[in-house]
Design a protein around this motif. Structure first.
Motif, PDB file in Angstrom:
ATOM      1  N   ILE A 206      32.351  -6.567  -3.506  1.00 56.13           N
ATOM      2  CA  ILE A 206      31.254  -5.716  -3.973  1.00 56.13           C
ATOM      3  C   ILE A 206      31.572  -4.247  -3.698  1.00 56.13           C
ATOM      4  CG2 ILE A 206      28.832  -5.099  -3.560  1.00 56.13           C
ATOM      5  CD1 ILE A 206      28.251  -8.048  -3.152  1.00 56.13           C
TER       6      ILE A 206
ATOM      7  N   VAL B 275      20.441  -6.405 -17.368  1.00 55.59           N
ATOM      8  CA  VAL B 275      21.358  -5.739 -16.424  1.00 55.59           C
ATOM      9  C   VAL B 275      20.860  -5.913 -14.991  1.00 55.59           C
ATOM     10  CG1 VAL B 275      22.235  -3.500 -15.657  1.00 55.59           C
ATOM     11  CG2 VAL B 275      22.214  -4.057 -18.093  1.00 55.59           C
TER      12      VAL B 275
ATOM     13  N   CYS C 182      25.836 -14.607  -3.051  1.00 57.29           N
ATOM     14  CA  CYS C 182      26.695 -14.670  -1.883  1.00 57.29           C
ATOM     15  C   CYS C 182      25.905 -15.051  -0.652  1.00 57.29           C
ATOM     16  CB  CYS C 182      27.364 -13.327  -1.680  1.00 57.29           C
ATOM     17  SG  CYS C 182      26.493 -11.984  -2.482  1.00 57.29           S
ATOM     18  N   GLY C 183      25.527 -16.294  -0.557  1.00 60.33           N
ATOM     19  CA  GLY C 183      24.768 -16.765   0.596  1.00 60.33           C
ATOM     20  C   GLY C 183      25.625 -16.809   1.851  1.00 60.33           C
ATOM     21  N   GLY C 184      25.644 -17.940   2.498  1.00 61.59           N
ATOM     22  CA  GLY C 184      26.446 -18.061   3.723  1.00 61.59           C
ATOM     23  C   GLY C 184      25.559 -17.854   4.920  1.00 61.59           C
ATOM     24  N   GLY C 185      26.134 -17.620   6.065  1.00 60.64           N
ATOM     25  CA  GLY C 185      25.311 -17.373   7.236  1.00 60.64           C
ATOM     26  C   GLY C 185      26.141 -17.407   8.492  1.00 60.64           C
TER      27      GLY C 185
ATOM     28  N   ARG D 161      22.362 -10.665   8.551  1.00 55.78           N
ATOM     29  CA  ARG D 161      23.165 -11.836   8.950  1.00 55.78           C
ATOM     30  C   ARG D 161      23.438 -12.774   7.772  1.00 55.78           C
ATOM     31  NH1 ARG D 161      24.174 -12.328  14.612  1.00 55.78           N
ATOM     32  NH2 ARG D 161      24.038 -10.169  15.233  1.00 55.78           N
ATOM     33  N   ALA D 162      23.506 -12.217   6.565  1.00 57.34           N
ATOM     34  CA  ALA D 162      23.693 -13.038   5.372  1.00 57.34           C
ATOM     35  C   ALA D 162      25.169 -13.308   5.105  1.00 57.34           C
ATOM     36  CB  ALA D 162      23.066 -12.351   4.170  1.00 57.34           C
ATOM     37  N   LEU D 163      26.019 -12.416   5.545  1.00 56.25           N
ATOM     38  CA  LEU D 163      27.444 -12.525   5.237  1.00 56.25           C
ATOM     39  C   LEU D 163      28.263 -12.127   6.452  1.00 56.25           C
ATOM     40  CD1 LEU D 163      27.227 -10.809   1.775  1.00 56.25           C
ATOM     41  CD2 LEU D 163      28.091 -13.119   2.129  1.00 56.25           C
TER      42      LEU D 163
ATOM     43  N   MET E 124      15.094  -2.047 -26.199  1.00 57.10           N
ATOM     44  CA  MET E 124      16.076  -1.763 -25.144  1.00 57.10           C
ATOM     45  C   MET E 124      15.601  -2.276 -23.800  1.00 57.10           C
ATOM     46  SD  MET E 124      18.909  -0.567 -25.720  1.00 57.10           S
ATOM     47  CE  MET E 124      20.011  -1.323 -24.566  1.00 57.10           C
TER      48      MET E 124
ATOM     49  N   ALA F  41      25.624  -7.822   6.983  1.00 63.21           N
ATOM     50  CA  ALA F  41      26.207  -8.619   8.063  1.00 63.21           C
ATOM     51  C   ALA F  41      25.446  -8.411   9.374  1.00 63.21           C
ATOM     52  CB  ALA F  41      27.673  -8.276   8.224  1.00 63.21           C
ATOM     53  N   LEU F  42      25.271  -7.152   9.765  1.00 65.36           N
ATOM     54  CA  LEU F  42      24.683  -6.900  11.085  1.00 65.36           C
ATOM     55  C   LEU F  42      23.168  -7.096  11.084  1.00 65.36           C
ATOM     56  CD1 LEU F  42      26.769  -3.839  12.301  1.00 65.36           C
ATOM     57  CD2 LEU F  42      27.167  -6.264  12.671  1.00 65.36           C
TER      58      LEU F  42
ATOM     59  N   LEU G 176      24.377 -11.361  -8.976  1.00 71.42           N
ATOM     60  CA  LEU G 176      25.681 -11.148  -8.352  1.00 71.42           C
ATOM     61  C   LEU G 176      25.523 -10.902  -6.864  1.00 71.42           C
ATOM     62  CD1 LEU G 176      27.366  -8.937 -11.057  1.00 71.42           C
ATOM     63  CD2 LEU G 176      28.244 -11.100 -10.168  1.00 71.42           C
ATOM     64  N   LEU G 177      24.508 -10.109  -6.524  1.00 69.79           N
ATOM     65  CA  LEU G 177      24.332  -9.765  -5.118  1.00 69.79           C
ATOM     66  C   LEU G 177      23.832 -10.945  -4.298  1.00 69.79           C
ATOM     67  CD1 LEU G 177      22.860  -6.186  -5.507  1.00 69.79           C
ATOM     68  CD2 LEU G 177      24.942  -6.775  -4.282  1.00 69.79           C
TER      69      LEU G 177
ATOM     70  N   ARG H 282      21.077   5.729 -24.244  1.00 70.64           N
ATOM     71  CA  ARG H 282      19.809   6.333 -23.846  1.00 70.64           C
ATOM     72  C   ARG H 282      20.004   7.770 -23.371  1.00 70.64           C
ATOM     73  NH1 ARG H 282      15.197   3.399 -24.795  1.00 70.64           N
ATOM     74  NH2 ARG H 282      14.297   4.108 -22.824  1.00 70.64           N
TER      75      ARG H 282
ATOM     76  N   LEU I  57      24.519   1.730 -21.823  1.00 73.07           N
ATOM     77  CA  LEU I  57      23.118   2.156 -21.730  1.00 73.07           C
ATOM     78  C   LEU I  57      23.027   3.663 -21.482  1.00 73.07           C
ATOM     79  CD1 LEU I  57      21.330  -0.625 -19.667  1.00 73.07           C
ATOM     80  CD2 LEU I  57      20.926   0.013 -22.046  1.00 73.07           C
TER      81      LEU I  57
ATOM     82  N   THR J 123      33.135 -16.534   0.861  1.00 77.17           N
ATOM     83  CA  THR J 123      32.116 -15.789   1.605  1.00 77.17           C
ATOM     84  C   THR J 123      32.719 -14.543   2.249  1.00 77.17           C
ATOM     85  OG1 THR J 123      31.234 -17.962   2.129  1.00 77.17           O
ATOM     86  CG2 THR J 123      30.245 -16.102   3.257  1.00 77.17           C
TER      87      THR J 123
ATOM     88  N   VAL K 271      33.099 -11.666  -0.307  1.00 82.27           N
ATOM     89  CA  VAL K 271      31.965 -11.148  -1.082  1.00 82.27           C
ATOM     90  C   VAL K 271      31.737  -9.650  -0.839  1.00 82.27           C
ATOM     91  CG1 VAL K 271      29.473 -11.245  -1.343  1.00 82.27           C
ATOM     92  CG2 VAL K 271      30.785 -13.349  -1.355  1.00 82.27           C
TER      93      VAL K 271
ATOM     94  N   THR L 108      28.445 -10.144  15.156  1.00 88.51           N
ATOM     95  CA  THR L 108      28.037 -11.198  14.224  1.00 88.51           C
ATOM     96  C   THR L 108      28.481 -12.580  14.716  1.00 88.51           C
ATOM     97  OG1 THR L 108      30.026 -10.748  12.953  1.00 88.51           O
ATOM     98  CG2 THR L 108      27.994  -9.747  12.165  1.00 88.51           C
TER      99      THR L 108
ATOM    100  N   ALA M 164      17.495  -5.287 -22.638  1.00 92.42           N
ATOM    101  CA  ALA M 164      18.842  -4.998 -22.104  1.00 92.42           C
ATOM    102  C   ALA M 164      18.750  -4.572 -20.650  1.00 92.42           C
ATOM    103  CB  ALA M 164      19.499  -3.907 -22.931  1.00 92.42           C
ATOM    104  N   TRP M 165      17.768  -3.747 -20.364  1.00 92.84           N
ATOM    105  CA  TRP M 165      17.562  -3.276 -18.998  1.00 92.84           C
ATOM    106  C   TRP M 165      17.324  -4.437 -18.039  1.00 92.84           C
ATOM    107  CZ3 TRP M 165      18.432  -0.024 -15.551  1.00 92.84           C
ATOM    108  CH2 TRP M 165      18.547   1.323 -15.837  1.00 92.84           C
TER     109      TRP M 165
END
Lengths: 496, 317
Positions: B187, A8, A19-22, B160-162, A1, B156-157, A15-16, B123, B119, B180, B183, A233, A4-5
């Motif tokens: 989420i 995940v 999302c680049g950008g700037g 500063r990535a998004l 298992m 963001a703040l 996924l997190l 578990r 899971l 962008t 995103v 921003t 699997a962990w």
């Protein structure tokens, strides 16, 4: 298992991080720069005679459209499309000469016919312009030649020229002005993405001094936090009017931003219904006014910003006088006045309170202040829509709170039919005389007299004058600070 | 199946008709008057009357309803009382924000919830299963706007990535910027939605894991993955599909809050604004489209459920 962990965790991380950008921190040369402006006032439509709201004034007035005259950010009225004007001896006939070489964005030359049609749009039966009633004195408009407009009034009106600064000169052949625009201003309308942005692009064929930037994009927000985050921003360069006192802390002591306090015209009123007991008694109104510590209220809401004025006239109006000493905070005097007004043991009244900031906070404060003189306040929270129906139209109220945003609006106290029901023949007469005055000095003098009476009779309690706060990136200069009547001139703004 | 489809389609149409009547009636029960949004302080009674006449709100409610319904049938959703702009194109302009936002949030939520839920069930007797379940329970208690603000503060703040919000003026013609911009809202939606989904996936998996048929399959020599694949998945799918349909519909409506936090020009922000202004045609239009979307999702969910588990059809013969 275990595998699997790991999968995940890896998937989530992917996924997190996908999302680049700037942030967009690229420096720009100022003449080619586009200014990004943040505002909570999105236009309802693009026509200020079709209920476009204050957002349309903010974005288009002076930028896309111009009037015969211009109300400057300092509050003075200057000639714009009318280079010269004369008034007849009796004050009934005005003759305007139009500037040379003015063309609309569509390329058509400005003529006196456009001016005539533009004024008539405002006074038309279907018009929803806030200036419609002020311009009701217009009797006839003549166009002896292409450069000359003659307006005949049914009664003298010294505010006529000032009122004309609100009248957009439009190309009436342009089609549906609720979605398109054809003005003479330094910017052409770019694109309006409803719910999001409205863009302006520099008019390189402008007849006057060209704009100092390439254009502007107004970004619209419904949420004040989102608006301030956008400034933090660098998504926007300037916030036209900061509505949230709590937000200011994050810009204070930060060299990247500048907080500017201009001269506001927005007054927070505790408006009594002067028709009904016990507020029909001057002493009672004075007692209530004197029992509320306005300075403490303002400080608790806006900190060091904002001001007390003690009357309906803000410092930006030509007839301003500091009347804070009239009905100043004095609990003992309040008790005495209450007894004189026939309410020695106090009384109970209902305060119709709009449900949005700062009214609920102010209502609670007023309630605790008035308890000190034995007056009980029952707070009745209502929506702005209900306010309009119940208070404004039906006058079904004892006291209410409201912010009055316009400049030069002390004249409403000269109208006994207005929602607050203040009626004093002397004041009504003074307001009338002021409008018929021959000179601005005479007008000022008469309105000062009227305002003094209004303040002494505590027609309402003017709790405080809102601050007018523009927060901008330190790289920005040339933006208007006072936002008079929601105008926001973009043409002088420079980004370094 | 055909009989079921016909019956289900008829039900869909009937619900839609009923919803349109309810919508129209409910809006008019609200206090307030749309004319108020059009006029400023200083308006005279004559101006108020004229405005009401020009809006058509002086006519009887029945007449207003019939003319609205007539227009809707011809796909004309009317014009905004406030802006005078046609409602249909306005809604169409907002869909490119709301639809990708909702669908992406939904897909991401499923991608999170299915493995995590599995899971948590598998578990359940160990240390990590209960922890996963606990985190999901905690997630249920977190308001979407708070989570949104938190993500903005961090990504963001601070980092500063998004971007903190907004949508590029160029829209999807600037795909990089558009993606962008979505995103963080996606989420946010996915995290909030997955919290409740995880519980359902976990419950469905627990049911299957403890079922007789799975034990039988294992006893006959099938490995757990094979038994899950052949028998377990189908049995767990039906209840999860029903929940997924409801969740997708909820997300579509719940995007209102997220769109406001992130200043996105979607249907949600359009609706909030229209409600504040008592702009009946806009409210009706947005609600009608949303109602249709919710009913359609329910319709598709029901069909998918019956495809996954044909036993459900038996009751309808």
């Amino acid at each position: 298992m275990k595998r699997a962990w790991t999968a995940v965790a890896a998937a989530s991380a992917l996924l997190l991080s996908a999302c680049g950008g700037g942030g967009d921190d690229t420096p720009v040369d100022s003449a080619g720069a586009t200014i990004n402006i943040g505002s909570v006032y999105e236009p309802q439509n693009l026509d200020n005679t079709a209920g476009g709201g204050q957002g349309v004034t903010e974005a288009l007035n002076g930028n896309v459209y111009e009037g015969l005259f211009k109300l400057t950010d300092a509050g003075t009225v200057e000639p714009l499309l009318a280079t010269a004007h004369t008034a007849s001896e009796d004050g009934l006939t005005y003759t305007f000469t139009l500037a040379d070489g003015v063309t609309f964005h569509s390329g058509k030359a400005l003529t006196s016919a456009d001016v005539k049609a533009s004024i008539e749009r405002v006074t038309a039966e279907t018009s929803k312009s806030a200036r419609k009633s002020s311009l009701a004195v217009v009797k006839e408009i003549a166009t002896p030649d292409d450069r000359t407009v003659t307006v005949t009034l049914s009664a003298p009106s010294i505010s006529f020229v000032y009122n004309l600064s609100y009248v957009w000169i439009v190309n009436t052949a342009a089609g549906d002005l609720t979605t398109t625009a054809d003005g003479t201003g330094p910017y052409k309308l770019g694109e309006w993405k409803r719910g999001a942005t409205l863009s302006l692009t520099r008019n390189d064929a402008y007849w006057g001094t060209k704009a100092k930037n390439a254009g502007a994009v107004f970004h619209y927000f419904t949420d004040a936090t989102a608006l301030n985050n956008a400034l933090l921003t660098n998504a926007i360069d300037v916030v036209t009017s900061e509505q949230s006192p709590d937000a200011l802390a994050q810009f204070e002591n930060n060299p990247a931003y500048k907080i500017n306090e201009g001269t506001s015209t927005t007054k927070l009123l505790l408006a009594f219904n002067d028709r009904v007991a016990p507020f029909d008694k001057v002493q009672v109104r004075k007692a209530v006014s004197a029992a509320i510590d306005n300075a403490k209220l303002l400080n608790s809401i806006w900190g060091e910003y904002g001001a007390l004025i003690g009357s309906m006239v803000p410092p930006g109006d030509p007839w301003y006088e500091d009347l804070t000493a009239v009905n100043a905070y004095d609990v003992e005097a309040a008790k005495r006045l209450l007894a004189e007004g026939g309410q020695p043991n106090g009384f109970t009244f209902t305060l119709d309170t709009p449900n949005y900031d700062p009214h609920p906070t102010a209502a609670t404060f007023i309630k605790s202040e008035l308890a000190k003189i034995g007056v009980t306040v029952e707070i009745n929270t209502i929506t702005s829509d209900e306010w309009y129906t119940k208070v404004y139209q039906e006058r079904d109220f004892q006291a209410t709170m409201q912010e009055h945003v316009n400049d030069r609006d002390v004249v409403w106290y000269g109208n006994p039919d207005f929602y607050w029901g203040y009626s004093n023949a002397t004041v009504t007469d003074l307001v009338k005389q002021a409008e018929a005055a021959k000179t601005e000095a005479a007008q000022s003098d008469l309105l000062k007299q009227a305002n003094k009476i209004i303040a002494e009779e505590a027609a309402s309690d003017w709790l405080y004058l809102y601050p007018q706060i523009v927060v901008a990136s330190s790289a920005l200069s040339g933006y208007p600070l006072n936002g008079r009547n929601s105008q926001f001139f973009v043409y002088d703004i420079v980004k370094s | 199946m055909t009989a079921y489809l016909v019956r289900r389609t008829a039900l869909l149409l009937a619900s839609l008709a009923l919803a349109s009547v309810a919508l129209f009636a409910l809006l008019r029960l609200l206090p307030g008057d749309p004319v108020n949004a059009l006029l400023s302080v200083g308006a005279t009674d004559a101006q108020i009357e004229a405005a009401r006449r020009s809006l058509g709100t002086d006519r009887p409610a029945g007449a207003q309803f019939l003319s609205w319904l007539g227009d809707v049938v011809t796909l004309d959703l009317g014009s905004s009382l406030i802006s005078r702009l046609p409602v249909g194109p306005e809604i169409a302009a907002r869909l490119p924000v709301t639809v990708p936002l909702t669908l992406a949030g939904f897909v991401l939520a499923v991608l999170i919830a299915v493995p995590v839920g599995f899971l948590a069930a598998y578990r359940a007797e160990k240390w990590d299963g209960p922890i996963l379940n606990g985190v999901a329970q905690l997630g249920l208690a977190v308001p979407a706007f708070w989570l949104g603000l938190l993500l903005v503060t961090v990504f963001a703040l601070n980092l500063r990535a998004l971007p903190a919000g907004g949508f590029p003026p160029a829209g999807w013609s600037d795909p990089g910027a558009a993606v962008t911009a979505l995103v963080l809202p996606v989420i946010t939606i996915a995290l909030v939605m997955s919290a409740s989904l995880i519980r359902y996936v976990r419950a469905a998996t627990l049911d299957v894991l403890g079922s007789d048929f799975l034990r039988t399959a294992r006893a006959l020599g099938s490995s757990l993955p094979a038994a899950m694949w052949r028998h377990g998945l189908r049995n767990a799918a039906a209840p999860v599909i029903a929940v997924l349909a409801i969740e997708l519909a909820t997300t579509f409506l719940g995007a209102v809050v997220i769109e406001s936090v992130f200043a996105l020009p979607g249907l949600g922000s359009m609706l909030t604004r229209a409600i504040a202004q008592r702009d009946y045609p806009v409210i009706q239009g947005v609600m009608l489209v949303s109602t249709f979307a919710v009913l359609a999702v329910g319709f598709l969910g029901d069909i998918a459920q019956r495809v996954a588990d044909p036993r459900l059809l038996r009751g309808h013969r």
